[in-house]
Design a protein around this motif. Structure first.
Motif, PDB file in Angstrom:
ATOM      1  N   PHE A   1      -0.119  -1.105  -9.120  1.00 14.06           N
ATOM      2  CA  PHE A   1      -0.253   0.349  -9.255  1.00 14.06           C
ATOM      3  C   PHE A   1       1.139   0.954  -9.305  1.00 14.06           C
ATOM      4  CE2 PHE A   1      -0.363  -0.475  -4.677  1.00 14.06           C
ATOM      5  CZ  PHE A   1       0.549   0.436  -4.170  1.00 14.06           C
ATOM      6  N   ASP A   2       1.219   2.215  -9.679  1.00  6.16           N
ATOM      7  CA  ASP A   2       2.509   2.886  -9.759  1.00  6.16           C
ATOM      8  C   ASP A   2       2.626   3.888  -8.619  1.00  6.16           C
ATOM      9  OD1 ASP A   2       5.027   3.340 -10.795  1.00  6.16           O
ATOM     10  OD2 ASP A   2       4.338   4.875 -12.206  1.00  6.16           O
ATOM     11  N   MET A   3       3.845   4.199  -8.246  1.00  4.94           N
ATOM     12  CA  MET A   3       4.097   5.214  -7.223  1.00  4.94           C
ATOM     13  C   MET A   3       5.372   5.965  -7.588  1.00  4.94           C
ATOM     14  SD  MET A   3       5.214   2.787  -4.015  1.00  4.94           S
ATOM     15  CE  MET A   3       6.221   3.899  -3.067  1.00  4.94           C
ATOM     16  N   PRO A   4       5.495   7.196  -7.122  1.00  2.00           N
ATOM     17  CA  PRO A   4       6.667   8.006  -7.487  1.00  2.00           C
ATOM     18  C   PRO A   4       7.966   7.490  -6.853  1.00  2.00           C
ATOM     19  CG  PRO A   4       4.892   9.374  -6.573  1.00  2.00           C
ATOM     20  CD  PRO A   4       4.514   7.952  -6.363  1.00  2.00           C
ATOM     21  N   ASP A   5       9.079   7.711  -7.542  1.00  2.00           N
ATOM     22  CA  ASP A   5      10.391   7.368  -6.996  1.00  2.00           C
ATOM     23  C   ASP A   5      10.600   8.107  -5.682  1.00  2.00           C
ATOM     24  OD1 ASP A   5      11.018   5.704  -9.078  1.00  2.00           O
ATOM     25  OD2 ASP A   5      12.227   7.178 -10.153  1.00  2.00           O
ATOM     26  N   GLY A   6      11.274   7.455  -4.749  1.00  2.55           N
ATOM     27  CA  GLY A   6      11.605   8.059  -3.469  1.00  2.55           C
ATOM     28  C   GLY A   6      10.546   7.883  -2.394  1.00  2.55           C
ATOM     29  N   GLU A   7       9.338   7.479  -2.780  1.00  3.66           N
ATOM     30  CA  GLU A   7       8.260   7.283  -1.801  1.00  3.66           C
ATOM     31  C   GLU A   7       8.394   5.910  -1.143  1.00  3.66           C
ATOM     32  OE1 GLU A   7       6.154   9.607  -0.789  1.00  3.66           O
ATOM     33  OE2 GLU A   7       7.053  11.013  -2.217  1.00  3.66           O
TER      34      GLU A   7
ATOM     35  N   SER B   1       0.844  -1.195   0.000  1.00  5.08           N
ATOM     36  CA  SER B   1       0.000   0.000   0.000  1.00  5.08           C
ATOM     37  C   SER B   1       0.879   1.245   0.000  1.00  5.08           C
ATOM     38  CB  SER B   1      -0.959   0.018   1.193  1.00  5.08           C
ATOM     39  OG  SER B   1      -0.270   0.202   2.393  1.00  5.08           O
ATOM     40  N   TYR B   2       0.337   2.280  -0.623  1.00  2.00           N
ATOM     41  CA  TYR B   2       0.976   3.587  -0.664  1.00  2.00           C
ATOM     42  C   TYR B   2      -0.149   4.599  -0.786  1.00  2.00           C
ATOM     43  CZ  TYR B   2       3.005   7.780  -2.616  1.00  2.00           C
ATOM     44  OH  TYR B   2       3.326   9.085  -2.840  1.00  2.00           O
ATOM     45  N   GLY B   3      -0.288   5.487   0.187  1.00  4.61           N
ATOM     46  CA  GLY B   3      -1.378   6.456   0.163  1.00  4.61           C
ATOM     47  C   GLY B   3      -2.713   5.744   0.113  1.00  4.61           C
ATOM     48  N   ASP B   4      -3.539   6.100  -0.872  1.00  5.87           N
ATOM     49  CA  ASP B   4      -4.855   5.472  -1.048  1.00  5.87           C
ATOM     50  C   ASP B   4      -4.807   4.223  -1.925  1.00  5.87           C
ATOM     51  OD1 ASP B   4      -6.013   7.452   0.484  1.00  5.87           O
ATOM     52  OD2 ASP B   4      -6.526   8.709  -1.237  1.00  5.87           O
ATOM     53  N   HIS B   5      -3.637   3.852  -2.375  1.00  5.84           N
ATOM     54  CA  HIS B   5      -3.483   2.698  -3.260  1.00  5.84           C
ATOM     55  C   HIS B   5      -3.175   1.441  -2.454  1.00  5.84           C
ATOM     56  CE1 HIS B   5      -3.396   5.317  -6.752  1.00  5.84           C
ATOM     57  NE2 HIS B   5      -2.535   6.081  -6.089  1.00  5.84           N
TER      58      HIS B   5
END
Length: 136
Positions: free
Chosen positions: A56-62, A33-37
């Protein structure tokens, strides 16, 4: 590189998925999970490979959070990433010991710890061919 076989450190069920191959080996399947994903990630089981597939995709560094797909427990461990200091994800090796990897997208920090030096040596001999030194 050699293939790892891992299980959840909480429920001890295998995290290997033989139907989803990465690097020609069964992948390691985790909930993520990341944020709402919220979704699934399949990681390469080859130690030293950074290949994966994710729903799902997420930004680099997160930083993502990882969970066991069987029992739902968080897999956040107590060891800090050797590269960026984030708390690593901890998985148990089926034959004893742990593997840790950084949950920060793009960070390549990881480490492996066997329960005994004998297991480390045994694994190395199984996967790497010994070569006699050449004489002059």
């Amino acid at each position: 590189m050699f293939a790892l076989h891992v299980k959840c450190p909480h429920c001890f069920k295998s995290l290997m998925n033989s139907k989803r191959m990465i690097d020609a080996h069964p992948s390691i399947q985790l909930s993520v999970s990341y944020g709402d994903h919220h979704g699934t990630i399949w990681l390469s089981a080859m130690y030293g490979s950074y290949n994966y597939s994710m729903t799902f995709d997420m930004p680099d560094g997160e930083i993502a959070e990882f969970f066991c797909p069987h029992c739902g427990h968080s897999l956040t461990g107590s060891v800090n990433c050797p590269d960026c200091s984030a708390k690593t994800v901890q998985l148990e090796l089926e034959k004893g010991g742990n593997v840790h990897f950084c949950p920060r997208k793009g960070c390549k920090g990881h480490l492996i710890a066997f329960d005994s030096e004998n297991e480390l040596i045994e694994e190395a001999y199984k996967h790497y061919q010994y070569m006699e030194p050449e004489e002059d």
